[in-house]
Design a protein around this motif. Structure first.
Motif, PDB file in Angstrom:
ATOM      1  N   MET A  72     -12.448 -23.199  45.074  1.00  0.00           N
ATOM      2  CA  MET A  72     -13.791 -23.103  45.574  1.00  0.00           C
ATOM      3  C   MET A  72     -14.509 -21.691  44.676  1.00  0.00           C
ATOM      4  SD  MET A  72     -14.925 -25.297  47.004  1.00  0.00           S
ATOM      5  CE  MET A  72     -16.324 -24.411  47.833  1.00  0.00           C
ATOM      6  N   GLU A  73     -13.526 -20.662  44.307  1.00  0.00           N
ATOM      7  CA  GLU A  73     -14.273 -19.699  43.752  1.00  0.00           C
ATOM      8  C   GLU A  73     -15.141 -19.972  42.481  1.00  0.00           C
ATOM      9  OE1 GLU A  73     -10.599 -19.933  43.948  1.00  0.00           O
ATOM     10  OE2 GLU A  73     -10.436 -18.632  45.713  1.00  0.00           O
ATOM     11  N   GLY A  74     -15.043 -21.096  41.980  1.00  0.00           N
ATOM     12  CA  GLY A  74     -16.009 -21.228  40.683  1.00  0.00           C
ATOM     13  C   GLY A  74     -17.006 -22.070  41.244  1.00  0.00           C
ATOM     14  N   MET A  75     -16.963 -22.535  42.527  1.00  0.00           N
ATOM     15  CA  MET A  75     -18.034 -23.779  42.852  1.00  0.00           C
ATOM     16  C   MET A  75     -19.206 -23.177  43.517  1.00  0.00           C
ATOM     17  SD  MET A  75     -17.274 -26.976  43.005  1.00  0.00           S
ATOM     18  CE  MET A  75     -16.258 -28.197  43.576  1.00  0.00           C
ATOM     19  N   THR A  76     -20.260 -23.654  43.211  1.00  0.00           N
ATOM     20  CA  THR A  76     -21.723 -23.400  43.711  1.00  0.00           C
ATOM     21  C   THR A  76     -22.047 -24.429  44.678  1.00  0.00           C
ATOM     22  OG1 THR A  76     -22.944 -24.610  42.256  1.00  0.00           O
ATOM     23  CG2 THR A  76     -22.574 -22.168  41.615  1.00  0.00           C
ATOM     24  N   PRO A  77     -22.563 -24.206  45.873  1.00  0.00           N
ATOM     25  CA  PRO A  77     -23.157 -25.088  46.759  1.00  0.00           C
ATOM     26  C   PRO A  77     -23.625 -26.262  46.315  1.00  0.00           C
ATOM     27  CG  PRO A  77     -23.574 -22.862  47.696  1.00  0.00           C
ATOM     28  CD  PRO A  77     -23.123 -22.623  46.183  1.00  0.00           C
ATOM     29  N   ALA A  78     -24.476 -26.337  45.159  1.00  0.00           N
ATOM     30  CA  ALA A  78     -25.057 -27.511  44.779  1.00  0.00           C
ATOM     31  C   ALA A  78     -24.083 -28.295  43.967  1.00  0.00           C
ATOM     32  CB  ALA A  78     -26.176 -26.937  43.733  1.00  0.00           C
ATOM     33  N   VAL A  79     -23.146 -27.644  43.301  1.00  0.00           N
ATOM     34  CA  VAL A  79     -22.246 -28.344  42.473  1.00  0.00           C
ATOM     35  C   VAL A  79     -21.168 -29.042  43.550  1.00  0.00           C
ATOM     36  CG1 VAL A  79     -20.036 -28.202  41.453  1.00  0.00           C
ATOM     37  CG2 VAL A  79     -22.037 -27.188  40.405  1.00  0.00           C
ATOM     38  N   MET A  83     -20.611 -32.972  44.112  1.00  0.00           N
ATOM     39  CA  MET A  83     -19.230 -33.728  44.134  1.00  0.00           C
ATOM     40  C   MET A  83     -18.821 -34.465  45.272  1.00  0.00           C
ATOM     41  SD  MET A  83     -16.894 -31.188  42.002  1.00  0.00           S
ATOM     42  CE  MET A  83     -15.520 -32.420  42.105  1.00  0.00           C
ATOM     43  N   LEU A  84     -19.488 -33.974  46.342  1.00  0.00           N
ATOM     44  CA  LEU A  84     -19.280 -34.656  47.534  1.00  0.00           C
ATOM     45  C   LEU A  84     -19.899 -35.989  47.835  1.00  0.00           C
ATOM     46  CD1 LEU A  84     -19.391 -31.458  50.168  1.00  0.00           C
ATOM     47  CD2 LEU A  84     -17.263 -33.248  49.835  1.00  0.00           C
ATOM     48  N   ASP A  85     -21.055 -36.014  46.990  1.00  0.00           N
ATOM     49  CA  ASP A  85     -22.005 -37.006  47.009  1.00  0.00           C
ATOM     50  C   ASP A  85     -21.309 -38.169  46.100  1.00  0.00           C
ATOM     51  OD1 ASP A  85     -24.035 -36.407  48.349  1.00  0.00           O
ATOM     52  OD2 ASP A  85     -25.079 -35.544  46.908  1.00  0.00           O
ATOM     53  N   ALA A  86     -20.720 -37.811  45.028  1.00  0.00           N
ATOM     54  CA  ALA A  86     -20.028 -38.643  44.345  1.00  0.00           C
ATOM     55  C   ALA A  86     -18.830 -39.180  44.845  1.00  0.00           C
ATOM     56  CB  ALA A  86     -19.533 -37.680  42.915  1.00  0.00           C
TER      57      ALA A  86
END
Length: 133
Positions: A72-79, A83-86
């Motif tokens: 999670m450290e490298g994840m932005t909320p938009a990304v 990914m959740l949508d995918a």
């Protein structure tokens, strides 16, 4: 995924306030059900040939989602939302395909349910993230 890895993932998720409610075992159950369904559909009949790749793709997406959530450290909320949508879309596609065979295949029925549970968990995670934003 072994129990030690699942334990490490759960501990990491609990240390992140936004991740505290994501049940990774649901995603693991979806991966396991998709793998079993893919194998059964490949062996069973040519009528279920669309089911096998759908299951493989869904299992791969769930695996990628779980691995990404561990970093999670490298994840932005938009990304994370994308990914959740995918993952939701892949689970929906697999569930729809398996439901076509659910009346005569227990494996497909169980896979469809596991995909539904994973979709629900991903949607709940998205809702939680949107509420926190």
């Amino acid at each position: 995924m072994d129990s030690m890895m699942m334990g490490a993932m759960s501990q990491k998720m609990m240390s992140m306030p936004d991740m505290a409610k994501m049940d990774m075992s649901v995603m693991q159950a979806c991966m396991d059900a998709c793998s079993a369904c893919e194998q059964a559909c490949t062996v069973c009949s040519t009528q279920m040939m669309d089911c096998s790749p759908a299951c493989m793709n869904c299992a791969d997406m769930c695996h990628t989602m779980m691995r990404s959530m561990m970093r999670m450290e490298g994840m932005t909320p938009a990304v994370m939302m994308a990914m959740l949508d995918a993952c939701i879309a892949m689970c929906q596609m697999c569930m729809d395909e398996c439901m076509q065979h659910a009346d005569h295949s227990d494996v497909c029925r169980m896979c469809a349910q596991a995909c539904k549970d994973c979709m629900d968990a991903c949607m709940a995670m998205k809702d939680m993230m949107m509420a926190a934003a």
